[in-house]
Design a protein around this motif. Structure first.
Motif, PDB file in Angstrom:
ATOM      1  N   SER A 225      27.604  -0.906 -10.105  1.00  0.00           N
ATOM      2  CA  SER A 225      28.839  -0.376 -10.620  1.00  0.00           C
ATOM      3  C   SER A 225      29.974  -1.429 -10.328  1.00  0.00           C
ATOM      4  O   SER A 225      31.061  -1.138 -11.151  1.00  0.00           O
TER       5      SER A 225
ATOM      6  N   TYR B  64      24.264   6.367  -2.659  1.00  0.00           N
ATOM      7  CA  TYR B  64      24.237   7.434  -3.864  1.00  0.00           C
ATOM      8  C   TYR B  64      23.092   8.594  -3.424  1.00  0.00           C
ATOM      9  O   TYR B  64      23.044   9.581  -3.565  1.00  0.00           O
TER      10      TYR B  64
ATOM     11  N   GLU C 148       2.946   0.653 -10.030  1.00  0.00           N
ATOM     12  CA  GLU C 148       2.132   0.522  -8.765  1.00  0.00           C
ATOM     13  C   GLU C 148       1.148   1.475  -8.716  1.00  0.00           C
ATOM     14  O   GLU C 148       1.030   2.467  -9.064  1.00  0.00           O
TER      15      GLU C 148
ATOM     16  N   ARG D 269      11.932   1.194  -6.379  1.00  0.00           N
ATOM     17  CA  ARG D 269      11.037   0.021  -6.253  1.00  0.00           C
ATOM     18  C   ARG D 269      10.049  -0.045  -5.226  1.00  0.00           C
ATOM     19  O   ARG D 269       9.901   1.028  -4.283  1.00  0.00           O
TER      20      ARG D 269
ATOM     21  N   TYR E 222       5.958  -3.439 -14.851  1.00  0.00           N
ATOM     22  CA  TYR E 222       5.058  -3.446 -13.601  1.00  0.00           C
ATOM     23  C   TYR E 222       4.935  -1.770 -13.415  1.00  0.00           C
ATOM     24  O   TYR E 222       5.657  -0.927 -13.552  1.00  0.00           O
TER      25      TYR E 222
ATOM     26  N   HIS F  97      26.654   9.981  -2.028  1.00  0.00           N
ATOM     27  CA  HIS F  97      27.910   9.491  -2.624  1.00  0.00           C
ATOM     28  C   HIS F  97      27.780   8.477  -3.751  1.00  0.00           C
ATOM     29  O   HIS F  97      27.292   7.528  -3.315  1.00  0.00           O
TER      30      HIS F  97
ATOM     31  N   VAL G   2      20.139  -4.622   1.586  1.00  0.00           N
ATOM     32  CA  VAL G   2      20.999  -5.600   1.826  1.00  0.00           C
ATOM     33  C   VAL G   2      22.414  -4.772   2.243  1.00  0.00           C
ATOM     34  O   VAL G   2      23.172  -5.209   3.218  1.00  0.00           O
TER      35      VAL G   2
ATOM     36  N   LEU H 216       7.225  -5.140   0.881  1.00  0.00           N
ATOM     37  CA  LEU H 216       7.785  -6.324   0.447  1.00  0.00           C
ATOM     38  C   LEU H 216       7.336  -7.482   1.444  1.00  0.00           C
ATOM     39  O   LEU H 216       6.954  -7.290   2.504  1.00  0.00           O
TER      40      LEU H 216
END
Ligand code: FAD
Length: 459
Positions: A186, A51, A210, A64, A208, A147, A31, A68
């Motif tokens: 955050s 990050y 995988e 994750r 879950y 960062h 996103v 998808l």
């Protein structure tokens, strides 16, 4: 060649004449990288803070799911940044569910037998790379990997980051801080402290893990154009196809059931009992290795309101509305956030504060609705799909959709294959249920009346 404004723009600031803002996007996931691209195309100065290391250089995607299910809302958002075709070119269409019963029998339930729409399995890493690469064309996107946002003062737009390599703390300011930093955001942590901010989270008791069904002799081991489901009442397993002809398998079940599997013998016994047909596909050795390699992950559903703070801050995607993954809509909803936000940003008569306010009002009911639908679909996938009543309803929905394509849109189709607001999808389903119940009750009453009439010799 790099450029700061889109070719289609008719003025100096991209799609509209809004003055460019300095926008900090926190989180360079799916996103965040889409939001960065969308703002850059409108001429804003974008600083994308992530990050982790640049995913394009990372060998392993931490965290994750590996792949998808992309559906209409995500596709639409990608089309808006001219990336839909590039992404679909390598995606694998999934035309329906392939249900595996406990004896290994397989049944296909198509998603959309009428108009043949389908979901697309896409690699998370690949999609993130496509979005980041597309951003490279814009000189007004500044990327800051490794960062980590430590703190943000929302009133001032002042942010403190820790550089992960050097541990040094650096500061930056922005006109607008957009939190795309996922379920444990955050930015949202600071919003929570503001008066009037409502927030709730719910962990489900299921986790879950995988696993993988590898390719065999360079081929898929199961038909690839389906989302495979092994529904087992209290728990389930699903598998989505990957480009390399493997399947990523997600085993979902209560933590208390995971806890009963402590040894390889426990694991093999469990799998031979519930997922016997999957054992030779995964391979016992690989099953043992992958199962015990990681611990089951928690799943959380998060709702909040509002999504913004004045003209200074906003949360999008999982930061605003994390959901359990069982409708395959988390990413799609997050991408739809971008579509809706940008359509408001295109309205030049609105100030930034008005854009953010209207975004919250436009979005919150639908975001809450899809969080609820995702919870519901977990029950449908692991339990209801097995029932004759589910198949009967699916058949009826398909028939009515075929006869009245604009009036009778089944719930799954409206969520996955349209941009109908999620809250309207639920409202739609409610009147459909009511109508069908009334028809059912009337039919039963009519049959009883006929039987009584025959009994008393009326006919
Ligand atoms: P994230 O993907 O979580 O990205 C957040 C980013 O922010 C990360 O890169 C993170 O490193 C960074 N970040 C976090 N904190 C900081 C910080 N302090 N400073 C800087 N950066 C930070 N959705 C679908 O639509 N279809 C599916 O089929 C589907 N399947 C799923 C399967 C599973 C098992 C799971 C768990 C989820 C699934 N989802 C699916 C949901 C989907 O993964 C999420 O909705 C989507 O990843 C949300 O994207 P995001 O960018 O908002 O958040």
């Amino acid at each position: 060649m790099s450029h700061t404004t889109p070719l289609s723009s008719g003025n100096g600031y991209g799609f509209n004449s809004r003055a460019p803002l300095k926008i900090a996007i926190i989180g360079g996931g799916l996103v965040g990288s889409l939001a960065a691209l969308s703002f850059a195309r409108r001429g804003h100065e974008v600083h994308l803070y992530e990050y982790r290391e640049d995913i394009r250089n990372a060998e392993l995607v931490q965290g994750r799911s590996i792949n998808l299910a992309l559906s209409q809302r995500g596709r639409k958002a990608l089309a808006e940044v001219d990336l839909e075709q590039e992404v679909l070119a390598t995606a694998i269409p999934m035309r329906g569910r392939m249900l595996h019963d406990i004896k290994g029998n397989r049944t296909v339930v198509l998603y959309d037998p009428c108009t043949h729409q389908c979901l697309y399995s896409v690699g998370r890493k690949y999609l993130n790379e496509v979005l980041l690469n597309a951003g490279e064309k814009y000189a007004n996107i500044h990327r800051h990997f490794e960062h980590k946002l430590n703190y943000v003062n929302l009133s001032e737009g002042r942010m403190e980051f820790k550089r992960m390599q050097t541990k040094e703390v650096v500061e930056d300011f922005a006109d607008l801080v957009v939190g795309c930093d996922g379920a444990f955001s955050s930015v949202r942590q600071q919003l929570v402290k503001k008066p009037g901010f409502n927030y709730s989270q719910e962990y489900i008791e299921h986790g879950y893990l995988e696993l993988c069904i590898p390719a065999k002799n360079g081929e898929f081991q199961m038909p690839e154009n389906y989302l495979h489901i092994w529904p087992r009442d209290e728990f389930m397993m699903i598998a989505l196809p990957n480009q390399d002809k493997s399947f990523t398998v997600t085993l979902s079940m209560p933590f208390k059931v995971f806890a009963t599997i402590q040894t390889t013998a426990d694991l093999l016994k469990f799998f031979h009992k519930y997922y016997a047909d999957a054992v030779p596909l995964i391979g016992e050795e690989r099953l043992i290795k992958d199962f015990f390699k990681t611990r089951p992950q928690h799943l959380v559903s998060i709702k909040c309101y509002p999504y913004h703070y004045g003209s200074k801050a906003l949360v999008l995607g999982d930061a605003a509305h994390a959901m359990v993954p069982y409708y395959g809509q988390g990413l799609n909803a997050g991408m739809e956030d971008c579509t809706q936000l940008m359509s408001l940003f295109n309205q030049t008569s609105l100030s930034t504060a008005e854009v953010l306010q209207q975004f919250t009002e436009l979005r919150w009911r639908d975001a809450h609705a899809i969080c609820d639908l995702a919870m519901y679909n977990y029950v449908e996938m692991r339990d209801l799909t097995k029932r004759a009543s589910f198949r009967c309803r699916k058949w009826l929905d398909t028939l009515l959709f075929r006869w009245f394509p604009s009036a009778w849109v089944p719930l799954y189709n409206s969520v996955s294959f349209s941009s109908m607001p999620y809250s309207k999808c639920i409202a739609n389903r409610k009147w459909q249920d009511k109508l069908l119940n009334n028809v059912l009750i009337s039919t039963v009453l009519a049959v009883i009346a006929i039987i009584i009439a025959i009994y008393f010799g009326v006919f």
